[in-house]
Scaffold this active site. Structure first.
Site, PDB file in Angstrom:
ATOM      1  N   GLU A 132       0.875  -1.178   0.000  1.00  0.00           N
ATOM      2  CA  GLU A 132       0.000   0.000   0.000  1.00  0.00           C
ATOM      3  C   GLU A 132       0.908   1.224   0.000  1.00  0.00           C
ATOM      4  OE1 GLU A 132      -2.742   2.429   3.118  1.00  0.00           O
ATOM      5  OE2 GLU A 132      -2.918   0.240   3.196  1.00  0.00           O
ATOM      6  N   CYS A 171      -4.342   6.906   5.983  1.00  0.00           N
ATOM      7  CA  CYS A 171      -4.096   6.596   4.581  1.00  0.00           C
ATOM      8  C   CYS A 171      -5.313   6.859   3.715  1.00  0.00           C
ATOM      9  CB  CYS A 171      -3.650   5.139   4.424  1.00  0.00           C
ATOM     10  SG  CYS A 171      -4.753   3.954   5.224  1.00  0.00           S
TER      11      CYS A 171
END
Length: 509
Positions: A245, A282
């Site tokens: 990620e 995030c």
């Protein structure tokens, strides 16, 4: 030369707290990986695996006060937030224990011979087996849920894979404590402590991805760091899966009808989402498309009032603070960019939240404004004011992959009138999770969850949150015409383990 010390640092002051370890050498990394490799057999029994995960939960909960205190000292995230994150981490571990017990993740499929088929079908029996040692690269912003005992580690253990964690330098003391708790849990079930390795240091992370016994890797972090590791994983003599990620802008589109209907509520909600955790999530909304005109003006005013009342906060470390200040300065310096609430330094160790506005037409074409389409880690968002639906669509068409994409629609649009269905279809190619009339911060741990998205959000199509995260650490294998006595019990006709399976085309529970 002596190994470099690893210090725990207080982000509220920038001062060193204590030395907790030393950076791992090449030999240390090799020893950790080999110990993990040697522990694979101890995870072979599903009953042992699920019991280990449940014991880990009990021990983490018992150590809560000490863990949260250490986490707060190294992250400045606050005990309330961290207590909730630890609870989430324990929930993940329990959820994967349940998945292991159920056994559906093995995806057992049995097809008996069929000579009448064209071409004929032999006896075929398929299930999934663990890949081997998994390298886990911890994230800074979730010291529990995306770190040593986080979702990558939990799902890898559930799959039957030992783990070697590369500790994040922002919380090394916590990493050591959590690793100790997990090893104690493993020992209760006869699992060697090598089932969980822990290494510190940048070079250790590089050596870890290169080690020939590492079979896969999970990463949460920056585009630059993640891409370097992804390339290293692909360049190995035997390439391995790298589930990374890397970064996400998490765009939000507010329709004109939605802004006219509830401008104040949307502005207030946006402020809460973009400043949550000092903007260090995030899935923080980093770009918001808002209509020009009176309806959009009301939303911006609401956002201004809400963000203007937000207290300054501490970022996870001073390097991130420096990057944040440089990033907002570069963006605010562009022509036609305004700052209704100026983001920047809130004090010697803190930052203040703010947001920038820009005409959407500036983002519709490649050029100097492209930096506004890149993630800026911290409490800031960009509000792009669009004059027409085509202008908003042009901006969306330029966006890279994201973890999330959000649309705010009116009540009529939500009922299927107007552009509602088209907007959902337009956002689907951009992200792994598409939200309607909500905010992306907050990722529920649930079977249907997907935390991933097109590159650079992630480097694969998998999720790092939810039960299907286990699939990253498994590979299918089929046995053809194997005598029943030689087959693993999972694939035998009498199903001695009572597993869910597809048997000659029929789903059996």
């Amino acid at each position: 030369m002596a190994a470099a010390p690893v210090w725990s640092v207080d982000p509220r002051t920038g001062k060193q707290r204590e030395q907790v370890a030393v950076e791992a050498t090449v030999q240390d990394v090799d020893a950790a990986v080999r110990a993990a490799h040697g522990a694979r057999g101890a995870l072979a029994d599903r009953g042992v695996r699920s019991a280990f995960l449940r014991t880990a939960v009990h021990r983490l909960e018992a150590a809560k006060d000490r863990l949260v205190e250490t986490a707060d000292a190294e992250s400045a995230l606050g005990s309330i937030r961290l207590s909730g994150e630890l609870a989430r981490t324990c929930y993940q571990l329990r959820a994967f224990a349940d998945i292991v017990d159920e056994g559906a993740f093995l995806d057992v499929i049995i097809d008996h011979p069929d000579d009448a088929a064209i071409p004929p079908v032999p006896d075929l029996r398929r299930y999934k087996v663990p890949l081997g040692v998994v390298a886990v690269y911890s994230a800074s912003n979730f010291p529990f849920a995306f770190s040593v005992a986080g979702g990558d580690t939990a799902s890898a253990f559930a799959a039957g894979c030992p783990v070697v964690v590369k500790a994040h330098p922002d919380h090394p003391a916590l990493s050591e404590l959590v690793a100790g708790v997990l090893r104690e849990a493993a020992a209760e079930h006869g699992i060697p402590e090598g089932v969980l390795g822990l290494v510190h240091g940048f070079e250790a992370g590089v050596e870890l991805i290169r080690h020939p016994l590492v079979a896969a890797a999970g990463f949460t972090g920056s585009v630059r760091g993640g891409r370097a590791l992804f390339d290293a994983a692909a360049a190995r003599p035997v390439p391995i899966p790298f589930h990374g990620e890397l970064g996400s802008l998490n765009p939000v589109l507010v329709t004109e009808a939605a802004a006219a209907e509830r401008a104040e509520a949307i502005g207030t909600g946006l402020a809460g989402s973009m400043t949550l955790g000092v903007g260090q999530f995030c899935v923080k909304p980093g770009l918001v498309l808002v209509p020009a005109g009176a309806a959009g003006d009301g939303l911006v005013k609401s956002l201004t009032d809400a963000v203007g009342g937000t207290e300054a906060g501490v970022l996870l470390d001073h390097r991130m603070r420096d990057d944040f200040l440089a990033g907002v300065s570069e963006r605010a310096g562009l022509p036609d960019v305004e700052a209704p609430v100026t983001p920047g330094a809130g004090g010697e160790h803190t930052v203040s939240a703010g947001f920038l506005t820009v005409p959407a037409e500036r983002l519709a074409e490649e050029g100097a404004y492209d930096v506004l389409l890149e993630e800026c880690f911290g409490p800031v968002t960009v509000v792009a004011r669009y004059e027409s639906e085509d202008e908003a669509t042009a901006v969306l068409s330029r966006l890279p992959g994201n973890l999330t994409a959000t649309v705010h629609v009116s009540a009529q649009e939500a009922a299927g009138e107007g552009r509602g269905p088209d907007l959902l279809a337009a956002l689907t190619p951009l992200a792994g999770r598409v939200l309607v009339n909500g905010w992306p911060t907050g990722v529920a741990v649930a079977p249907a969850q997907h935390h991933g998205g097109p590159y650079p959000a992630t480097t694969s199509t998998s999720t790092s949150v939810g039960g299907t995260a286990i699939e990253r650490w498994l590979r299918p294998v089929t046995y053809q015409n194997a005598p029943e006595a030689l087959l693993p019990p999972e694939l035998r006709d009498d199903n001695p383990l009572g597993l869910p399976r597809r048997f000659d085309g029929r789903l059996e529970r």
